[in-house]
Scaffold this motif. Sequence first.
Motif, PDB file in Angstrom:
ATOM      1  N   THR A 102       0.835  -1.207   0.000  1.00 51.90           N
ATOM      2  CA  THR A 102       0.000   0.000   0.000  1.00 51.90           C
ATOM      3  C   THR A 102       0.866   1.253   0.000  1.00 51.90           C
ATOM      4  OG1 THR A 102      -1.795  -1.144   1.154  1.00 51.90           O
ATOM      5  CG2 THR A 102      -1.790   1.258   1.251  1.00 51.90           C
ATOM      6  N   ARG A 103       1.946   1.236   0.801  1.00 52.37           N
ATOM      7  CA  ARG A 103       2.852   2.386   0.846  1.00 52.37           C
ATOM      8  C   ARG A 103       3.494   2.604  -0.513  1.00 52.37           C
ATOM      9  NH1 ARG A 103       7.578   3.812   0.335  1.00 52.37           N
ATOM     10  NH2 ARG A 103       8.263   1.685  -0.138  1.00 52.37           N
ATOM     11  N   LEU A 104       3.939   1.505  -1.132  1.00 59.32           N
ATOM     12  CA  LEU A 104       4.597   1.591  -2.423  1.00 59.32           C
ATOM     13  C   LEU A 104       3.640   2.117  -3.494  1.00 59.32           C
ATOM     14  CD1 LEU A 104       7.146   0.985  -4.082  1.00 59.32           C
ATOM     15  CD2 LEU A 104       6.337  -1.370  -4.328  1.00 59.32           C
ATOM     16  N   ALA A 105       2.396   1.615  -3.477  1.00 63.71           N
ATOM     17  CA  ALA A 105       1.400   2.089  -4.442  1.00 63.71           C
ATOM     18  C   ALA A 105       1.119   3.576  -4.252  1.00 63.71           C
ATOM     19  CB  ALA A 105       0.110   1.282  -4.300  1.00 63.71           C
ATOM     20  N   ARG A 127      -1.848  -7.177  -3.214  1.00 63.07           N
ATOM     21  CA  ARG A 127      -2.151  -6.027  -4.071  1.00 63.07           C
ATOM     22  C   ARG A 127      -1.984  -4.747  -3.274  1.00 63.07           C
ATOM     23  NH1 ARG A 127      -2.395  -4.479  -7.819  1.00 63.07           N
ATOM     24  NH2 ARG A 127      -4.411  -3.895  -8.613  1.00 63.07           N
ATOM     25  N   GLY A 128      -1.551  -3.707  -3.952  1.00 61.09           N
ATOM     26  CA  GLY A 128      -1.464  -2.387  -3.339  1.00 61.09           C
ATOM     27  C   GLY A 128      -2.066  -1.373  -4.287  1.00 61.09           C
ATOM     28  N   LEU A 129      -2.956  -0.524  -3.783  1.00 60.69           N
ATOM     29  CA  LEU A 129      -3.612   0.482  -4.610  1.00 60.69           C
ATOM     30  C   LEU A 129      -3.380   1.868  -4.030  1.00 60.69           C
ATOM     31  CD1 LEU A 129      -7.040  -1.280  -5.285  1.00 60.69           C
ATOM     32  CD2 LEU A 129      -5.089  -1.092  -6.844  1.00 60.69           C
ATOM     33  N   PRO A 130      -3.161   2.864  -4.880  1.00 60.50           N
ATOM     34  CA  PRO A 130      -2.962   4.239  -4.406  1.00 60.50           C
ATOM     35  C   PRO A 130      -4.288   4.853  -3.990  1.00 60.50           C
ATOM     36  CG  PRO A 130      -2.996   4.215  -6.787  1.00 60.50           C
ATOM     37  CD  PRO A 130      -3.076   2.771  -6.350  1.00 60.50           C
ATOM     38  N   PRO A 131      -4.247   6.002  -3.313  1.00 57.03           N
ATOM     39  CA  PRO A 131      -5.493   6.655  -2.879  1.00 57.03           C
ATOM     40  C   PRO A 131      -6.409   7.024  -4.038  1.00 57.03           C
ATOM     41  CG  PRO A 131      -3.604   7.568  -1.710  1.00 57.03           C
ATOM     42  CD  PRO A 131      -3.058   6.692  -2.802  1.00 57.03           C
ATOM     43  N   ARG A 132      -5.843   7.468  -5.161  1.00 57.28           N
ATOM     44  CA  ARG A 132      -6.693   7.851  -6.289  1.00 57.28           C
ATOM     45  C   ARG A 132      -7.117   6.621  -7.076  1.00 57.28           C
ATOM     46  NH1 ARG A 132      -3.872   7.980 -11.191  1.00 57.28           N
ATOM     47  NH2 ARG A 132      -1.591   7.894 -11.035  1.00 57.28           N
ATOM     48  N   ASN A 133      -8.189   6.731  -7.829  1.00 55.56           N
ATOM     49  CA  ASN A 133      -8.702   5.627  -8.620  1.00 55.56           C
ATOM     50  C   ASN A 133      -7.742   5.288  -9.757  1.00 55.56           C
ATOM     51  OD1 ASN A 133     -11.058   5.374  -7.118  1.00 55.56           O
ATOM     52  ND2 ASN A 133     -12.176   6.834  -8.382  1.00 55.56           N
ATOM     53  N   VAL A 134      -7.461   4.005  -9.903  1.00 60.81           N
ATOM     54  CA  VAL A 134      -6.643   3.527 -11.021  1.00 60.81           C
ATOM     55  C   VAL A 134      -7.322   2.294 -11.600  1.00 60.81           C
ATOM     56  CG1 VAL A 134      -4.451   4.380 -10.098  1.00 60.81           C
ATOM     57  CG2 VAL A 134      -5.221   2.076  -9.502  1.00 60.81           C
ATOM     58  N   VAL A 231       9.663   4.178 -11.700  1.00 61.92           N
ATOM     59  CA  VAL A 231       8.943   3.006 -11.209  1.00 61.92           C
ATOM     60  C   VAL A 231       9.924   1.911 -10.799  1.00 61.92           C
ATOM     61  CG1 VAL A 231       7.310   1.182 -11.808  1.00 61.92           C
ATOM     62  CG2 VAL A 231       6.916   3.514 -12.605  1.00 61.92           C
ATOM     63  N   LEU A 232      10.917   1.665 -11.653  1.00 67.39           N
ATOM     64  CA  LEU A 232      11.867   0.589 -11.393  1.00 67.39           C
ATOM     65  C   LEU A 232      12.628   0.805 -10.087  1.00 67.39           C
ATOM     66  CD1 LEU A 232      13.231  -1.983 -12.379  1.00 67.39           C
ATOM     67  CD2 LEU A 232      14.827  -0.564 -13.685  1.00 67.39           C
ATOM     68  N   SER A 233      13.077   2.024  -9.836  1.00 70.09           N
ATOM     69  CA  SER A 233      13.847   2.278  -8.614  1.00 70.09           C
ATOM     70  C   SER A 233      12.995   2.047  -7.373  1.00 70.09           C
ATOM     71  CB  SER A 233      14.411   3.705  -8.628  1.00 70.09           C
ATOM     72  OG  SER A 233      13.363   4.662  -8.625  1.00 70.09           O
ATOM     73  N   LEU A 234      11.727   2.463  -7.423  1.00 70.88           N
ATOM     74  CA  LEU A 234      10.852   2.263  -6.270  1.00 70.88           C
ATOM     75  C   LEU A 234      10.480   0.792  -6.097  1.00 70.88           C
ATOM     76  CD1 LEU A 234       8.463   5.359  -6.486  1.00 70.88           C
ATOM     77  CD2 LEU A 234      10.401   4.997  -4.955  1.00 70.88           C
ATOM     78  N   LEU A 235      10.252   0.089  -7.210  1.00 72.56           N
ATOM     79  CA  LEU A 235       9.934  -1.337  -7.129  1.00 72.56           C
ATOM     80  C   LEU A 235      11.088  -2.128  -6.532  1.00 72.56           C
ATOM     81  CD1 LEU A 235       8.066  -2.367 -10.416  1.00 72.56           C
ATOM     82  CD2 LEU A 235       7.143  -2.247  -8.097  1.00 72.56           C
TER      83      LEU A 235
END
Length: 255
Positions: A102-105, A127-134, A231-235
């Motif tokens: 969740t933090r990562l998303a 699964r991790g989802l960000p606060p906004r809709n995706v 994205v890659l660095s955070l993943l």
Amino acid sequence: MENKVDPITETSGTAPLTSNLKMLRLLEEISKTDAPFGVSEIARRVGGSRSMVHRQLVTLVAAGWLSANSQGSYSLTFSPVRLGQAALRHASVDVRIAEELTRLAGELGEGVSLGTLDGDAVTIVGRGLPPRNVHVSLKHGQRFGIGGSALGSVLLSYLPEAETARLRDIDDELPSEAECARVRADGFAVLVDSDYDPIEIIAVPVGRSTGRVRFALSAHWPQGRTKPDHVLSLLEAGARTIEDLTEQSAGILLT
């Protein structure tokens, strides 16, 4: 000198099954191997007779916990992963992994998925989802084929050779050996899924050693919305955190 009392026997009055204890001891030694192994090697590790250990290994093959190749070598299947997932839940590590996803998303602003191989398919275990809709294309517990999947490409690329060969015998749509070698060299897999407008996907291994990668972590986003390098660095950072959490759970199981 005090006699040690087995806590199970003391509380229930029932002695443990010696044969089961020997089988569990065998599994502990198998978990320490880095590659397919033979009967003699494991018999030496556990201090048992070759004939008895062979019967134990055949039993584990029949139960789906091991696979055997034509050369007489054995490898763990991914059936034990389900037990490991239960261990994560019991140790509350799965909660911490869910929090990390969740933090990562949230940091990425995109959805992330944690997958593992279960037999000849990829299963989403987190699964991790960000606060906004995706757009959500993968759901927790969803299973899908290895081929045509960034998660599947990563998981296949870090399998032991014997297990890879077994999967190739039953699925001719898997990534090629050259593609797997490229994934290992790069440390990630990239996929553009044109079915979803299109969607860009990057997946990285949780761990880097062949035979030791049990999970892969991915993120997806509409093409052009996010920079792949970011994205890659955070993943990769998230994968290291999840690897630490799963190793902690293994430590809990062994103590």
